[in-house]
Design an enzyme around this catalytic site. Structure first.
Site, PDB file in Angstrom:
ATOM      1  N   ASP A  47      33.050 -25.977 -57.745  1.00 62.57           N
ATOM      2  CA  ASP A  47      33.810 -27.153 -57.318  1.00 62.57           C
ATOM      3  C   ASP A  47      32.903 -28.202 -56.675  1.00 62.57           C
ATOM      4  OD1 ASP A  47      36.504 -27.992 -57.673  1.00 62.57           O
ATOM      5  OD2 ASP A  47      36.667 -28.163 -55.507  1.00 62.57           O
ATOM      6  N   GLU A  88      33.402 -35.061 -48.106  1.00 64.04           N
ATOM      7  CA  GLU A  88      33.721 -33.866 -48.891  1.00 64.04           C
ATOM      8  C   GLU A  88      32.440 -33.188 -49.416  1.00 64.04           C
ATOM      9  OE1 GLU A  88      37.448 -33.660 -50.474  1.00 64.04           O
ATOM     10  OE2 GLU A  88      36.801 -33.090 -52.486  1.00 64.04           O
ATOM     11  N   GLU A 129      44.008 -34.606 -58.347  1.00 65.94           N
ATOM     12  CA  GLU A 129      44.221 -34.466 -56.902  1.00 65.94           C
ATOM     13  C   GLU A 129      45.529 -33.729 -56.611  1.00 65.94           C
ATOM     14  OE1 GLU A 129      41.582 -34.875 -55.643  1.00 65.94           O
ATOM     15  OE2 GLU A 129      41.076 -36.911 -54.990  1.00 65.94           O
ATOM     16  N   GLU A 199      42.641 -27.312 -65.347  1.00 63.23           N
ATOM     17  CA  GLU A 199      42.701 -26.709 -64.012  1.00 63.23           C
ATOM     18  C   GLU A 199      42.848 -25.192 -64.119  1.00 63.23           C
ATOM     19  OE1 GLU A 199      42.297 -27.663 -60.848  1.00 63.23           O
ATOM     20  OE2 GLU A 199      42.004 -29.783 -61.250  1.00 63.23           O
TER      21      GLU A 199
HETATM   22  C1  HMH Z   1      38.691 -28.608 -60.182  1.00 66.62           C
HETATM   23  N1  HMH Z   1      40.335 -30.126 -59.250  1.00 66.62           N
HETATM   24  C2  HMH Z   1      39.146 -29.530 -59.114  1.00 66.62           C
HETATM   25  N2  HMH Z   1      38.369 -29.745 -58.056  1.00 66.62           N
HETATM   26  C3  HMH Z   1      38.773 -30.592 -57.091  1.00 66.62           C
HETATM   27  N3  HMH Z   1      37.976 -30.778 -55.998  1.00 66.62           N
HETATM   28  C4  HMH Z   1      40.018 -31.241 -57.191  1.00 66.62           C
HETATM   29  C5  HMH Z   1      40.773 -30.981 -58.307  1.00 66.62           C
HETATM   30  C6  HMH Z   1      40.530 -32.182 -56.142  1.00 66.62           C
HETATM   31  O1  HMH Z   1      39.667 -33.191 -55.876  1.00 66.62           O
END
Ligand code: HMH
Length: 210
Positions: A47, A88, A129, A199
Site C-alpha cells: 500500500d 500519509e 478512497e 480492491e
Molecule cells: C489499495 N486503495 C488502496 N490503497 C489505498 N491507500 C486506498 C485505497 C485509499 O487511499
C-alpha cells in the site's frame, strides 16, 4: 435527507461486489483479531507503493478540477486530499520502520501494478478512497476485536473526517455525472466496477501469507 445520486444507484446495483471489496477476509481478520502479522506487513508495504502512485494521480485530478469544474469548492476538497498525502507517506515510512520492513526493497506485485492503470478519473478517485473508508470504518465499530497495534491504521481511513471527505468527493462525482453523456456514464460505471475488482485483488495479495 440525503439525495440519491448516480453513484449510490450503482453501489446498490453492484452491492455484492462492493461488499466483497469492503468486507474482504483480510478486513474481517483485522476486525476479529485473527490477522496474521505477515499479511499485515505485505499489505503495508504494497500500500505504501500504491499511495506513492496515488500522489501524481491526485495531482492530476486537482488540475482537472481547476480546469473543468463549475464549482469553486471542488478544488479545495481535492486540494485537501492532495495535502494529506505527504503526511500519509511519512506515516507509511514510520509504520514500516516499526514493523521492521525495508521499503526500499519492496517491489509492486502484479495486482498492485495492474491497479495503477485505473488511476485516471474522478470516479476512480472517489471509489478508491470510499472502499478504504468503508472497510476500515467497519474495523473500528463497537465490538470489534482489532489488535491494539492496528488501531492507528484503521483510524487513518476509518475516521469520521475521512468519511466526510469521501462524501464530498461522492457529491462532486454525482454532480458531474448529472451532466455526463450516456457514453461517459457507461465508462464511469465500468470504472467503478473495475476499482471494486482491483480492491479485492489488492486485499488478496496479502492473504497468500496465511
Ligand atoms: C489499495 N486503495 C488502496 N490503497 C489505498 N491507500 C486506498 C485505497 C485509499 O487511499
Amino acid at each position: 435527507e440525503k439525495k440519491i445520486g448516480m453513484s449510490e444507484t450503482w453501489l446498490r446495483k453492484h452491492r455484492l461486489i462492493y461488499d466483497g471489496a469492503t468486507r474482504h477476509p483480510l478486513i474481517i481478520s483485522i476486525c476479529d483479531g485473527t490477522i496474521i502479522i505477515a499479511s499485515f506487513k505485505t499489505w503495508l508495504a504494497q500500500d505504501y507503493l500504491f499511495v506513492r502512485a496515488f500522489v501524481p494521480f491526485a495531482a492530476s485530478v486537482l488540475i482537472k478540477a481547476w480546469k473543468e469544474s463549475d464549482c469553486r469548492g471542488d478544488m479545495e476538497v481535492i486540494l485537501g486530499g492532495v495535502a494529506s498525502l505527504e503526511d500519509e507517506i511519512s506515516w507509511f515510512k514510520a509504520e514500516a520502520n516499526k514493523w521492521g520492513i525495508s521499503l526500499s526493497d519492496v517491489v509492486p506485485q502484479p495486482p498492485n501494478k495492474n491497479y495503477y492503470r485505473l488511476l485516471e478519473s474522478l470516479m476512480t478517485f472517489w471509489a478508491i478512497e470510499a472502499v478504504y473508508q468503508e472497510s476500515f470504518a467497519h474495523c473500528i465499530e463497537e465490538g470489534s476485536k482489532i489488535p491494539p497495534e492496528l488501531k492507528e491504521t484503521c483510524a487513518r481511513w476509518g475516521n469520521e473526517a475521512f468519511g466526510k471527505y469521501c462524501q464530498s468527493l461522492q457529491n462532486i462525482a454525482n454532480r458531474r455525472l448529472q451532466k455526463a453523456s450516456d457514453e461517459e456514464l457507461k465508462k464511469a460505471e465500468f470504472m467503478l466496477l473495475s476499482v471494486l475488482e482491483h480492491e479485492v485483488e489488492f486485499w488478496n495479495m496479502s492473504c497468500g501469507n496465511k
